[in-house]
Design a protein around this motif. Structure first.
Motif, mmCIF file in Angstrom:
data_model
loop_
_atom_site.group_PDB
_atom_site.id
_atom_site.type_symbol
_atom_site.label_atom_id
_atom_site.label_comp_id
_atom_site.label_asym_id
_atom_site.label_seq_id
_atom_site.Cartn_x
_atom_site.Cartn_y
_atom_site.Cartn_z
ATOM 1 N N GLY A 169 7.409 12.405 1.907
ATOM 2 C CA GLY A 169 6.079 12.531 2.495
ATOM 3 C C GLY A 169 5.588 11.210 3.050
ATOM 4 O O GLY A 169 5.020 11.157 4.150
ATOM 5 N N THR A 170 5.791 10.137 2.297
ATOM 6 C CA THR A 170 5.352 8.807 2.743
ATOM 7 C C THR A 170 6.104 8.374 3.994
ATOM 8 O O THR A 170 5.553 7.679 4.848
ATOM 9 C CB THR A 170 5.570 7.775 1.617
ATOM 10 O OG1 THR A 170 5.009 8.263 0.418
ATOM 11 C CG2 THR A 170 4.916 6.443 1.961
ATOM 12 N N GLN A 171 7.358 8.781 4.090
ATOM 13 C CA GLN A 171 8.156 8.459 5.280
ATOM 14 C C GLN A 171 7.478 8.999 6.532
ATOM 15 O O GLN A 171 7.337 8.287 7.540
ATOM 16 C CB GLN A 171 9.550 9.081 5.135
ATOM 17 C CG GLN A 171 10.464 8.853 6.332
ATOM 18 C CD GLN A 171 11.708 9.740 6.281
ATOM 19 O OE1 GLN A 171 11.598 10.964 6.338
ATOM 20 N NE2 GLN A 171 12.870 9.133 6.146
ATOM 21 N N ILE A 178 0.841 -1.211 0.000
ATOM 22 C CA ILE A 178 0.000 0.000 0.000
ATOM 23 C C ILE A 178 0.871 1.254 0.000
ATOM 24 O O ILE A 178 0.655 2.183 -0.807
ATOM 25 C CB ILE A 178 -0.952 0.007 1.215
ATOM 26 C CG1 ILE A 178 -2.037 -1.061 1.042
ATOM 27 C CG2 ILE A 178 -1.600 1.386 1.393
ATOM 28 C CD1 ILE A 178 -2.889 -1.275 2.280
ATOM 29 N N PHE A 179 1.851 1.307 0.892
ATOM 30 C CA PHE A 179 2.719 2.483 0.954
ATOM 31 C C PHE A 179 3.530 2.644 -0.337
ATOM 32 O O PHE A 179 3.684 3.762 -0.841
ATOM 33 C CB PHE A 179 3.660 2.389 2.160
ATOM 34 C CG PHE A 179 3.049 2.835 3.450
ATOM 35 C CD1 PHE A 179 2.654 4.149 3.634
ATOM 36 C CD2 PHE A 179 2.863 1.943 4.500
ATOM 37 C CE1 PHE A 179 2.075 4.568 4.831
ATOM 38 C CE2 PHE A 179 2.294 2.345 5.695
ATOM 39 C CZ PHE A 179 1.904 3.657 5.859
ATOM 40 N N CYS A 180 4.026 1.554 -0.866
ATOM 41 C CA CYS A 180 4.819 1.631 -2.090
ATOM 42 C C CYS A 180 3.957 2.013 -3.293
ATOM 43 O O CYS A 180 4.427 2.694 -4.207
ATOM 44 C CB CYS A 180 5.535 0.304 -2.352
ATOM 45 S SG CYS A 180 7.024 0.091 -1.357
ATOM 46 N N MET A 181 2.694 1.596 -3.293
ATOM 47 C CA MET A 181 1.794 1.997 -4.368
ATOM 48 C C MET A 181 1.515 3.503 -4.324
ATOM 49 O O MET A 181 1.340 4.143 -5.363
ATOM 50 C CB MET A 181 0.485 1.213 -4.276
ATOM 51 C CG MET A 181 0.590 -0.249 -4.699
ATOM 52 S SD MET A 181 0.981 -0.479 -6.466
ATOM 53 C CE MET A 181 2.753 -0.710 -6.389
ATOM 54 N N ILE A 182 1.483 4.051 -3.107
ATOM 55 C CA ILE A 182 1.334 5.504 -2.968
ATOM 56 C C ILE A 182 2.542 6.193 -3.601
ATOM 57 O O ILE A 182 2.403 7.159 -4.372
ATOM 58 C CB ILE A 182 1.192 5.908 -1.489
ATOM 59 C CG1 ILE A 182 -0.125 5.371 -0.914
ATOM 60 C CG2 ILE A 182 1.235 7.434 -1.335
ATOM 61 C CD1 ILE A 182 -0.263 5.545 0.589
ATOM 62 N N ASN A 183 3.735 5.699 -3.269
ATOM 63 C CA ASN A 183 4.954 6.249 -3.864
ATOM 64 C C ASN A 183 4.937 6.087 -5.380
ATOM 65 O O ASN A 183 5.258 7.016 -6.131
ATOM 66 C CB ASN A 183 6.193 5.548 -3.295
ATOM 67 C CG ASN A 183 6.534 5.985 -1.889
ATOM 68 O OD1 ASN A 183 6.104 7.055 -1.448
ATOM 69 N ND2 ASN A 183 7.284 5.183 -1.175
ATOM 70 N N GLY A 184 4.582 4.890 -5.830
ATOM 71 C CA GLY A 184 4.575 4.609 -7.259
ATOM 72 C C GLY A 184 3.578 5.468 -8.008
ATOM 73 O O GLY A 184 3.873 5.966 -9.105
ATOM 74 N N PHE A 185 2.389 5.677 -7.428
ATOM 75 C CA PHE A 185 1.378 6.517 -8.056
ATOM 76 C C PHE A 185 1.876 7.958 -8.170
ATOM 77 O O PHE A 185 1.669 8.625 -9.196
ATOM 78 C CB PHE A 185 0.083 6.479 -7.238
ATOM 79 C CG PHE A 185 -1.050 7.255 -7.848
ATOM 80 C CD1 PHE A 185 -1.817 6.701 -8.867
ATOM 81 C CD2 PHE A 185 -1.348 8.536 -7.407
ATOM 82 C CE1 PHE A 185 -2.861 7.416 -9.439
ATOM 83 C CE2 PHE A 185 -2.389 9.260 -7.971
ATOM 84 C CZ PHE A 185 -3.148 8.703 -8.991
#
Length: 344
Positions: A146-148, A124-131
């Motif tokens: 930001g995700t961090q 989920i977190f990586c998909m946020i980054n990827g998006f």
């Protein structure tokens, strides 16, 4: 005239060799100095400990390496690992532990469930980054920064939600501890499971990088995104695929790290992302994009862990260790930039 050309050619070869292997030479000298100071450092047991400690960070680095090959980075990897570790750790606490996070769980869960929970959160977190990178066209540095913070905030809220307040999540069931910290007896020593898990992850990622369309597209995008798009590569889908693989690896690394350290708190994962990035760059994964190998990542992670372990082994001041690590990162990136300039 011919002799002058030969000397010039030899000089260029020496300069190229030093440029390519300068970091390895410097780190090698540091290791030799440590061995000279304390010869006990050179032992099979120490080497096994180093590989064991490098295993979870190595799996994390395998995920981060994909972003660097894409000419990006991931500053959130460590905090994502911390969040995943907190959730998976809360699901493997011993049912006999009175202060466990979920008292309603009266029987040990199958280990696949906390593992899947950890992987799901990582994805989920990586998909946020990827998006953010693929669709919103944000720089990986900004979106992962930001995700961090988001991942760290989620970890703090989750750990603070316990009945007894914010306390480390610990007291895991024996099945989980054995799964993570068990070992195979080989001759006079035991081979930890963690090293085997790292080896399996490395083989799988090597196959993805070298034998799949996703891997070929990843290198094409990192090398030249415009050329990759013109040649028919689906840029957004490929980037999201790389981040998906990273999310799975982060989840696995977090699950194993929770068992390795056997206590998860809000500080778990701090600076793990820097160690992963450092290991990748030391191993030859270029920030310029499109360059990197799995054996290089493995070697880089192990070398960095050797340095970390040797500094602790010699009792070097922890604050001084941060300075040394920082210098290694600057040196690694500087050499990487010089390589890029030389190629240009």
């Amino acid at each position: 005239m011919g002799e002058t050309k030969t000397r010039k050619w030899d000089k260029e070869r020496i300069n190229e060799f030093l440029l390519n292997y300068a970091l390895y030479i410097i780190l090698g000298i540091m290791i030799i100095v440590v061995i000279c100071i304390n010869p006990k450092f050179l032992s099979v047991s120490n080497f096994i400990k180093i590989l064991t400690q490098a295993s979870t960070r190595g799996i994390l680095a395998l995920g981060v390496a994909g972003m660097i090959v894409l000419a990006g980075t991931d500053l959130s990897a460590g905090r994502i690992l911390g969040c995943c570790a907190a959730v998976s750790a809360s699901l493997v606490q011993s049912v006999t532990y009175a202060s466990r996070m979920y008292p309603g769980i009266t029987e040990d869960l199958p280990l696949i469930l906390p593992l899947l929970a950890s992987i799901t959160i990582g994805v989920i977190f990586c998909m946020i980054n990827g998006f953010g990178v693929a669709k919103l066209k944000l720089h990986a540095f900004i979106v992962s920064l930001g995700t961090q913070l988001i991942a760290f905030g989620c970890t703090c809220i989750y750990i603070d939600s316990q009945e007894g307040g914010a306390q480390a999540i610990s007291s895991f069931n024996e099945k989980f501890i054995k799964f993570v910290n068990g070992s195979f007896p080989i001759g006079n020593f035991k081979l930890p499971y963690l090293i085997c898990y790292f080896a399996i992850a490395a083989v799988v990622v090597w196959i993805i990088w070298n034998k799949t369309t996703l891997g070929k597209n990843m290198f094409a995008i990192g090398g030249n995104m415009e050329a990759a798009a013109v040649s028919g590569v689906n840029i957004s889908r490929s980037i999201m695929g790389v981040y998906l693989v990273a999310g799975v690896l982060y989840g696995i690394a977090a699950f194993l790290e929770a068992g390795r350290i056997q206590s998860v708190n809000t500080g778990t994962g701090l600076n793990y992302d820097l160690d992963a990035i450092s290991g990748c760059v030391i191993g030859g994964v270029s920030f310029a994009g499109g360059v990197g190998t799995i054996p290089g990542v493995i070697i880089g992670v192990i070398i960095l862990q050797v340095i970390n372990y040797s500094l602790n082994f010699l009792g070097v001041n922890p604050y001084l260790q941060y300075i040394i690590k920082g210098l290694i990162i600057i040196l690694a990136v500087s050499i990487d930039v010089r390589k890029y300039i030389a190629k240009k």
